[in-house]
Design a protein around this motif. Structure first.
Motif, PDB file in Angstrom:
ATOM      1  N   ASP A   1       0.851  -1.184   0.000  1.00  0.00           N
ATOM      2  CA  ASP A   1       0.000   0.000   0.000  1.00  0.00           C
ATOM      3  C   ASP A   1       0.889   1.237   0.000  1.00  0.00           C
ATOM      4  OD1 ASP A   1      -2.155   1.807   0.494  1.00  0.00           O
ATOM      5  OD2 ASP A   1      -3.117   0.373   1.846  1.00  0.00           O
ATOM      6  N   ALA A   2       0.417   2.294  -0.649  1.00  0.00           N
ATOM      7  CA  ALA A   2       1.098   3.585  -0.518  1.00  0.00           C
ATOM      8  C   ALA A   2       0.845   4.190   0.855  1.00  0.00           C
ATOM      9  CB  ALA A   2       0.619   4.551  -1.597  1.00  0.00           C
TER      10      ALA A   2
ATOM     11  N   ASP B   1      -3.291  -3.246  -1.895  1.00  0.00           N
ATOM     12  CA  ASP B   1      -3.914  -2.002  -2.354  1.00  0.00           C
ATOM     13  C   ASP B   1      -3.167  -1.577  -3.615  1.00  0.00           C
ATOM     14  OD1 ASP B   1      -4.543   0.712  -2.782  1.00  0.00           O
ATOM     15  OD2 ASP B   1      -4.849   1.085  -0.638  1.00  0.00           O
TER      16      ASP B   1
ATOM     17  N   ASP C   1      -2.803   1.033  -5.104  1.00  0.00           N
ATOM     18  CA  ASP C   1      -2.057   2.296  -5.133  1.00  0.00           C
ATOM     19  C   ASP C   1      -0.638   2.151  -4.595  1.00  0.00           C
ATOM     20  OD1 ASP C   1      -2.145   2.674  -2.288  1.00  0.00           O
ATOM     21  OD2 ASP C   1      -4.032   3.787  -2.435  1.00  0.00           O
TER      22      ASP C   1
END
Ligand code: MN
Ligand code: MN
Length: 274
Positions: free
Chosen positions: A122-123, A200, A202
């Protein structure tokens, strides 16, 4: 509690078309169908990079979508669906949906196995105590999960938005945060028990995945993420792929990336046997 080392009979693909807890844009509810369509597209095939043919595999089943309605508690509906699958010897690969769905999924997993190891790509840490007056925002699922004792060990990769508040939360919950500055090198992760993977999209650089809501440049490549999936030293008991927003996608390229990840995760789940 069920022994997580015991392998599942089947792996169920579970669509979770839910985006009511997105903080910026809606659209992730269209993610499950977009990933299924990309996976089924005749431009590709169903053989994973390790040679496993996933086409019509006897241990893989599409469970359809979790159903939501005005009178239905969404988190309860998600938890119940995952719980039902686990009781039927079926591990879940969930297709989101925004990242808020992971909290009820982990509730079902922890109820079944006890606290689980979580690997998050995830970012964002998603550890906010509350965002926009919403404690169940897609920015908060791992705060809720830790408070509920659902997580044994939590490793994050690809993080590049660690705010002071979330740093405090990460310290409070003992989260192992690998910032993006060192994440591409983190490919050989060892856990002392099975792992739940939450992916995720992103975490990727937006150049690879424009079909998401929160652009955070400077992310991982598709190959970086594949390396993490393919080099896991311990088995996966479940996974989710979240935050695909087809409304923001370009030529379905992010849907195809998600479909690729789905196939590689399925191959990992089949061959690692929990
Ligand atoms: Mn994110
Ligand atoms: Mn997230």
């Amino acid at each position: 509690m069920v022994d997580p080392h015991k392998s599942f009979e089947t792996i169920g693909i579970l669509g979770i078309p839910y985006d009511d807890d997105s903080s910026f844009l809606l659209g992730c509810r269209k993610g499950p169908d977009a990933i299924r369509d990309a996976a089924a597209c005749h431009s590709g095939h169903w053989v994973a990079e390790n040679g496993v043919d996933l086409q019509d595999h006897p241990r893989i089943r599409d469970l359809g979508d979790v159903e939501f309605g005005d009178s239905i508690d969404p988190r309860n509906a998600i938890e119940t669906s995952v719980h039902h699958a686990l009781q039927n010897q079926t591990a879940t690969l969930s297709l989101g949906g925004d990242h808020s769905i992971t909290y009820p999924i982990l509730k079902a997993y922890a109820d079944h196995f006890g606290p689980v190891n979580v690997l998050q790509l995830d970012a964002h840490p998603d550890l906010y105590d509350v965002l926009d007056d919403n404690r169940f925002s897609h920015a908060c699922p791992f705060a809720r999960s830790h408070e509920s004792g659902l997580i044994q060990r939590h490793v994050q990769i690809g993080i590049r938005t660690l705010t002071p508040h979330q740093q405090i939360q990460a310290d409070r919950f003992g989260v192992e945060v690998h910032a993006m500055t060192d994440s591409p090198q983190v490919t050989q992760l060892e856990f002392d028990g099975p792992v739940y993977l939450t992916l995720d999209l992103d975490v990727l650089d937006p150049a690879f995945a424009p079909g998401i809501n929160h652009y955070e440049p400077g992310g991982m490549s598709v190959r970086d993420v594949l390396a993490v999936i393919q080099n896991l030293q311990t088995g996966l008991i479940g996974a989710d792929i979240v935050e695909l927003n087809p409304d923001r996608d370009f030529q379905d390229m992010t849907a195809h990336v998600a479909a690729k990840f789905m196939k590689e995760i399925l191959a990992s789940m089949l061959t690692s046997d929990g």
